[in-house]
Design an enzyme around this catalytic site. Sequence first.
Site, PDB file in Angstrom:
ATOM      1  N   GLY A  12      14.436  32.393 -14.255  1.00  0.00           N
ATOM      2  CA  GLY A  12      14.644  31.175 -15.058  1.00  0.00           C
ATOM      3  C   GLY A  12      14.473  31.444 -16.536  1.00  0.00           C
ATOM      4  O   GLY A  12      13.813  30.686 -17.237  1.00  0.00           O
ATOM      5  N   ARG A  15      16.169  29.484 -20.868  1.00  0.00           N
ATOM      6  CA  ARG A  15      15.690  28.533 -21.891  1.00  0.00           C
ATOM      7  C   ARG A  15      14.176  28.343 -21.747  1.00  0.00           C
ATOM      8  O   ARG A  15      13.555  28.909 -20.848  1.00  0.00           O
ATOM      9  CB  ARG A  15      16.416  27.201 -21.743  1.00  0.00           C
ATOM     10  CG  ARG A  15      16.041  26.458 -20.474  1.00  0.00           C
ATOM     11  CD  ARG A  15      16.756  25.133 -20.360  1.00  0.00           C
ATOM     12  NE  ARG A  15      16.029  24.243 -19.474  1.00  0.00           N
ATOM     13  CZ  ARG A  15      16.528  23.137 -18.945  1.00  0.00           C
ATOM     14  NH1 ARG A  15      17.762  22.791 -19.193  1.00  0.00           N
ATOM     15  NH2 ARG A  15      15.791  22.374 -18.167  1.00  0.00           N
ATOM     16  N   SER A 141       0.649  25.652 -13.432  1.00  0.00           N
ATOM     17  CA  SER A 141       0.552  24.511 -14.358  1.00  0.00           C
ATOM     18  C   SER A 141      -0.861  23.931 -14.260  1.00  0.00           C
ATOM     19  O   SER A 141      -1.507  24.044 -13.207  1.00  0.00           O
ATOM     20  CB  SER A 141       1.560  23.432 -13.951  1.00  0.00           C
ATOM     21  OG  SER A 141       1.291  22.228 -14.649  1.00  0.00           O
ATOM     22  N   TYR A 154       5.109  18.495  -7.264  1.00  0.00           N
ATOM     23  CA  TYR A 154       4.925  19.527  -8.296  1.00  0.00           C
ATOM     24  C   TYR A 154       3.500  20.101  -8.224  1.00  0.00           C
ATOM     25  O   TYR A 154       3.309  21.319  -8.274  1.00  0.00           O
ATOM     26  CB  TYR A 154       5.201  18.888  -9.654  1.00  0.00           C
ATOM     27  CG  TYR A 154       5.214  19.833 -10.827  1.00  0.00           C
ATOM     28  CD1 TYR A 154       6.286  20.704 -11.036  1.00  0.00           C
ATOM     29  CD2 TYR A 154       4.169  19.852 -11.747  1.00  0.00           C
ATOM     30  CE1 TYR A 154       6.304  21.563 -12.131  1.00  0.00           C
ATOM     31  CE2 TYR A 154       4.186  20.706 -12.839  1.00  0.00           C
ATOM     32  CZ  TYR A 154       5.255  21.555 -13.037  1.00  0.00           C
ATOM     33  OH  TYR A 154       5.272  22.395 -14.124  1.00  0.00           O
TER      34      TYR A 154
HETATM   35  P1  NAD Z   1      12.825  24.276 -18.344  1.00  0.00           P
HETATM   36  O1  NAD Z   1      13.359  23.220 -17.461  1.00  0.00           O
HETATM   37  O2  NAD Z   1      13.124  24.237 -19.793  1.00  0.00           O
HETATM   38  O3  NAD Z   1      13.230  25.724 -17.798  1.00  0.00           O
HETATM   39  C1  NAD Z   1      13.169  26.051 -16.439  1.00  0.00           C
HETATM   40  C2  NAD Z   1      14.067  27.225 -16.203  1.00  0.00           C
HETATM   41  O4  NAD Z   1      14.059  27.512 -14.799  1.00  0.00           O
HETATM   42  C3  NAD Z   1      15.515  26.933 -16.603  1.00  0.00           C
HETATM   43  O5  NAD Z   1      16.058  28.076 -17.197  1.00  0.00           O
HETATM   44  C4  NAD Z   1      16.164  26.644 -15.256  1.00  0.00           C
HETATM   45  O6  NAD Z   1      17.548  26.904 -15.244  1.00  0.00           O
HETATM   46  C5  NAD Z   1      15.407  27.601 -14.360  1.00  0.00           C
HETATM   47  N1  NAD Z   1      15.510  27.252 -12.951  1.00  0.00           N
HETATM   48  C6  NAD Z   1      15.207  26.078 -12.363  1.00  0.00           C
HETATM   49  N2  NAD Z   1      15.473  26.144 -11.048  1.00  0.00           N
HETATM   50  C7  NAD Z   1      15.943  27.398 -10.801  1.00  0.00           C
HETATM   51  C8  NAD Z   1      16.393  28.069  -9.646  1.00  0.00           C
HETATM   52  N3  NAD Z   1      16.422  27.469  -8.458  1.00  0.00           N
HETATM   53  N4  NAD Z   1      16.797  29.350  -9.766  1.00  0.00           N
HETATM   54  C9  NAD Z   1      16.788  29.977 -10.969  1.00  0.00           C
HETATM   55  N5  NAD Z   1      16.389  29.386 -12.100  1.00  0.00           N
HETATM   56  C10 NAD Z   1      15.982  28.106 -12.015  1.00  0.00           C
HETATM   57  O7  NAD Z   1      11.262  24.278 -18.084  1.00  0.00           O
HETATM   58  P2  NAD Z   1      10.043  25.000 -18.838  1.00  0.00           P
HETATM   59  O8  NAD Z   1       9.233  23.923 -19.422  1.00  0.00           O
HETATM   60  O9  NAD Z   1      10.499  26.144 -19.669  1.00  0.00           O
HETATM   61  O10 NAD Z   1       9.258  25.528 -17.543  1.00  0.00           O
HETATM   62  C11 NAD Z   1       9.139  26.877 -17.171  1.00  0.00           C
HETATM   63  C12 NAD Z   1       8.008  27.004 -16.176  1.00  0.00           C
HETATM   64  O11 NAD Z   1       6.791  26.564 -16.780  1.00  0.00           O
HETATM   65  C13 NAD Z   1       8.203  26.139 -14.926  1.00  0.00           C
HETATM   66  O12 NAD Z   1       7.740  26.840 -13.797  1.00  0.00           O
HETATM   67  C14 NAD Z   1       7.327  24.944 -15.216  1.00  0.00           C
HETATM   68  O13 NAD Z   1       6.904  24.314 -14.037  1.00  0.00           O
HETATM   69  C15 NAD Z   1       6.173  25.580 -15.969  1.00  0.00           C
HETATM   70  N6  NAD Z   1       5.407  24.653 -16.785  1.00  0.00           N
HETATM   71  C16 NAD Z   1       5.974  23.978 -17.827  1.00  0.00           C
HETATM   72  C17 NAD Z   1       5.180  23.106 -18.581  1.00  0.00           C
HETATM   73  C18 NAD Z   1       5.723  22.336 -19.752  1.00  0.00           C
HETATM   74  O14 NAD Z   1       4.965  21.535 -20.324  1.00  0.00           O
HETATM   75  N7  NAD Z   1       6.958  22.514 -20.155  1.00  0.00           N
HETATM   76  C19 NAD Z   1       3.839  22.938 -18.261  1.00  0.00           C
HETATM   77  C20 NAD Z   1       3.307  23.632 -17.200  1.00  0.00           C
HETATM   78  C21 NAD Z   1       4.096  24.502 -16.476  1.00  0.00           C
END
Ligand code: NAD
Length: 246
Positions: A12, A15, A141, A154
């Site tokens: 992933g 982005r 998370s 989640y």
């Molecule tokens: P985002 O939605 O911007 O990016 C997620 C990425 O994962 C994207 O590139 C998407 O295309 C990819 N993805 C989703 N499903 C997929 C699949 N089945 N196969 C391949 N790629 C896939 O989210 P983010 O905020 O950058 O989150 C990244 C990670 O961090 C996630 O695991 C999220 O749960 C975790 N996270 C984010 C936050 C936050 O505040 N943004 C907080 C805690 C944890």
Amino acid sequence: MRLDNKVALVTGGTRGIGAAICIRLAREGASIVFTGRDIRAATPVISAIKECGVDAFFHKADVTDKERMEEVVNEVAKQLGSLDILVNNAGITRDSLFIRMKEDDWNAVINTNLNGVFNVTQATAKIMLKQRSGSIINISSVIGVAGNAGQANYAASKAGIIGLTKALAKEFATRHVRVNAIAPGFIETEMTKKLPDEAREKALAQIPLNFFAEPSDIASAAAFLASEDSRYITGQVLVVDGGMKM
Ligand code: NAD
């Protein structure tokens, strides 16, 4: 250049946090292979990685497709000669109150966030255990640590990642393969941009450092866990949340 001559695979990575991790590990000298579902979204990330003077490879692959992920992992090891760092980053949310949660939304989140980690890690671990070295970093998370109303699916998936991290840390330690998790708090990405203003303000009020983190804040924690600077750290959850859940 803590990661010179290392090969990193990031899921992933097109982005948000995943892209920031790709670029940060590249700046530290690692060759980067990243996956995602959208080739167009990968192009700017490939350019940013190459600007760091290292190799960049993108594979269109969904983490829920076990066979495809095995194919990608094996191709990386064959093409680049090793696989030293795995960052399980791909993740989704499908929020709703539990009582109204659709089975599809439960399954989609568990399937991507938890089963996806199983799919990629099993194939990767075979290579790392054989080479007797490696660092696996699972993006969990704070919701997996503390829970959150409206995010039962989640929270379950991210808590599952923590249990998996600790079990694998114990299973792989004798082969010098370390497994750690990062638990981000509130990070400015597409995932959090879709939250209503009220929810964002409520979150900010709970953060002692009083600002939302950038994806690069998670990337620097990942670079530390990927490098030999953390060689005595395994089975841990590094909480990066501005003090929110302390
Ligand atoms: P985002 O939605 O911007 O990016 C997620 C990425 O994962 C994207 O590139 C998407 O295309 C990819 N993805 C989703 N499903 C997929 C699949 N089945 N196969 C391949 N790629 C896939 O989210 P983010 O905020 O950058 O989150 C990244 C990670 O961090 C996630 O695991 C999220 O749960 C975790 N996270 C984010 C936050 C936050 O505040 N943004 C907080 C805690 C944890």
